[in-house]
Design a protein around this motif. Sequence first.
Motif, PDB file in Angstrom:
ATOM      1  N   GLU A  91       0.827  -1.199   0.000  1.00 24.47           N
ATOM      2  CA  GLU A  91       0.000   0.000   0.000  1.00 24.47           C
ATOM      3  C   GLU A  91       0.867   1.258   0.000  1.00 24.47           C
ATOM      4  O   GLU A  91       0.463   2.308  -0.506  1.00 24.47           O
ATOM      5  CB  GLU A  91      -0.914   0.012   1.235  1.00 24.47           C
ATOM      6  N   ALA A  92       2.068   1.158   0.577  1.00 26.51           N
ATOM      7  CA  ALA A  92       2.958   2.313   0.608  1.00 26.51           C
ATOM      8  C   ALA A  92       3.423   2.704  -0.791  1.00 26.51           C
ATOM      9  O   ALA A  92       3.740   3.865  -1.052  1.00 26.51           O
ATOM     10  CB  ALA A  92       4.178   2.015   1.489  1.00 26.51           C
ATOM     11  N   VAL A  93       3.461   1.739  -1.700  1.00 25.46           N
ATOM     12  CA  VAL A  93       3.912   2.026  -3.057  1.00 25.46           C
ATOM     13  C   VAL A  93       2.851   2.796  -3.826  1.00 25.46           C
ATOM     14  O   VAL A  93       3.157   3.666  -4.640  1.00 25.46           O
ATOM     15  CB  VAL A  93       4.254   0.721  -3.798  1.00 25.46           C
ATOM     16  N   GLU A  99       6.419   8.943  -7.999  1.00 27.36           N
ATOM     17  CA  GLU A  99       7.714   9.565  -7.708  1.00 27.36           C
ATOM     18  C   GLU A  99       8.066   9.527  -6.223  1.00 27.36           C
ATOM     19  O   GLU A  99       9.236   9.648  -5.854  1.00 27.36           O
ATOM     20  CB  GLU A  99       7.726  11.020  -8.192  1.00 27.36           C
ATOM     21  N   GLY A 100       7.075   9.399  -5.365  1.00 27.04           N
ATOM     22  CA  GLY A 100       7.338   9.359  -3.930  1.00 27.04           C
ATOM     23  C   GLY A 100       7.276   7.974  -3.335  1.00 27.04           C
ATOM     24  O   GLY A 100       7.345   7.809  -2.111  1.00 27.04           O
ATOM     25  N   ALA A 101       7.172   6.934  -4.203  1.00 27.01           N
ATOM     26  CA  ALA A 101       7.003   5.567  -3.693  1.00 27.01           C
ATOM     27  C   ALA A 101       8.210   5.101  -2.892  1.00 27.01           C
ATOM     28  O   ALA A 101       8.064   4.411  -1.878  1.00 27.01           O
ATOM     29  CB  ALA A 101       6.733   4.603  -4.856  1.00 27.01           C
ATOM     30  N   GLY A 102       9.412   5.471  -3.323  1.00 26.12           N
ATOM     31  CA  GLY A 102      10.611   5.038  -2.615  1.00 26.12           C
ATOM     32  C   GLY A 102      10.668   5.570  -1.204  1.00 26.12           C
ATOM     33  O   GLY A 102      10.998   4.845  -0.258  1.00 26.12           O
ATOM     34  N   GLU A 103      10.329   6.842  -1.047  1.00 28.90           N
ATOM     35  CA  GLU A 103      10.342   7.437   0.301  1.00 28.90           C
ATOM     36  C   GLU A 103       9.264   6.821   1.185  1.00 28.90           C
ATOM     37  O   GLU A 103       9.499   6.538   2.360  1.00 28.90           O
ATOM     38  CB  GLU A 103      10.150   8.952   0.177  1.00 28.90           C
ATOM     39  N   ARG A 104       8.078   6.607   0.607  1.00 31.10           N
ATOM     40  CA  ARG A 104       6.999   6.019   1.402  1.00 31.10           C
ATOM     41  C   ARG A 104       7.326   4.593   1.827  1.00 31.10           C
ATOM     42  O   ARG A 104       7.077   4.192   2.973  1.00 31.10           O
ATOM     43  CB  ARG A 104       5.688   6.053   0.602  1.00 31.10           C
ATOM     44  N   LEU A 105       7.868   3.819   0.903  1.00 36.95           N
ATOM     45  CA  LEU A 105       8.198   2.433   1.220  1.00 36.95           C
ATOM     46  C   LEU A 105       9.328   2.358   2.241  1.00 36.95           C
ATOM     47  O   LEU A 105       9.279   1.561   3.187  1.00 36.95           O
ATOM     48  CB  LEU A 105       8.586   1.685  -0.059  1.00 36.95           C
ATOM     49  N   ALA A 106      10.349   3.195   2.065  1.00 37.13           N
ATOM     50  CA  ALA A 106      11.463   3.219   3.017  1.00 37.13           C
ATOM     51  C   ALA A 106      10.976   3.619   4.407  1.00 37.13           C
ATOM     52  O   ALA A 106      11.357   3.017   5.415  1.00 37.13           O
ATOM     53  CB  ALA A 106      12.544   4.177   2.535  1.00 37.13           C
ATOM     54  N   ILE A 151       3.715  -6.175  -4.293  1.00 33.18           N
ATOM     55  CA  ILE A 151       4.360  -4.927  -4.691  1.00 33.18           C
ATOM     56  C   ILE A 151       4.608  -4.917  -6.190  1.00 33.18           C
ATOM     57  O   ILE A 151       4.353  -3.933  -6.885  1.00 33.18           O
ATOM     58  CB  ILE A 151       5.674  -4.730  -3.915  1.00 33.18           C
ATOM     59  N   ALA A 152       5.099  -6.039  -6.731  1.00 34.62           N
ATOM     60  CA  ALA A 152       5.391  -6.120  -8.163  1.00 34.62           C
ATOM     61  C   ALA A 152       4.143  -5.879  -8.997  1.00 34.62           C
ATOM     62  O   ALA A 152       4.210  -5.254 -10.070  1.00 34.62           O
ATOM     63  CB  ALA A 152       5.988  -7.490  -8.497  1.00 34.62           C
ATOM     64  N   ALA A 153       2.997  -6.348  -8.515  1.00 31.90           N
ATOM     65  CA  ALA A 153       1.755  -6.195  -9.277  1.00 31.90           C
ATOM     66  C   ALA A 153       1.346  -4.740  -9.419  1.00 31.90           C
ATOM     67  O   ALA A 153       0.531  -4.402 -10.288  1.00 31.90           O
ATOM     68  CB  ALA A 153       0.635  -6.996  -8.602  1.00 31.90           C
TER      69      ALA A 153
END
Length: 211
Positions: A91-93, A99-106, A151-153
């Motif tokens: 869900e974080a992705v 563009e903000g998925a990396g920060e949210r996931l981290a 996540i991949a989906a």
Amino acid sequence: MTDASGRPPAAKKRGRPARTDAGAGPGARERILTAARAEFAEHGYDKASIRGIAKGAGVDPALVHHYFGPKEQIFATAVEVAFTPALSASEAVTGGSPEGAGERLARFVLGVWEDPVTREPLLAILRSAVANETAAKVFRDLISTRLMARIAARLSGPDPRLRSELAAAQLVGTAMMRHVIKIEPLASADLEQVIAMVAPAVQRHLTGPWP
């Protein structure tokens, strides 16, 4: 021989009485899972035992088998329950712009490791998985089918499964260095600083140009 009524006394039953219901009742299943996580955390997969789990839960070992089957199955269930917070990482992705998925996931994943309530069960699971192939298979299957595939989906670029696994490797590696190996200065660094440094790499794995 007869008793006072003239009838023969009732024959005594031989053997150990069944105790499969010992400790059964409301909350028994949850107590068993809690005890299982503690048993695996203290002893690891190899040395943990159904008897030890039963003792910790205040139930008969037969009741542990009744609810969960063999040790491998109760480990798998305990892993899934302990890993539930991390399973919502997909869900974080998709919770905002790509563009903000990396920060949210981290932020989400490292936050799970930062909280002692969620960190301790994960550490116990990881230690068991590193030391035992059966435990590693359970952990691997859970990561692969319940987390990485989800996540991949939600990724649109090429090779989404590999992208998601590289992102996970970045974050799990950071968490291990920070909380398991405890290498300084990473172990003591401010969480916000760590997120700021790691997030761009995670973003690159998720959405960046593909070689």
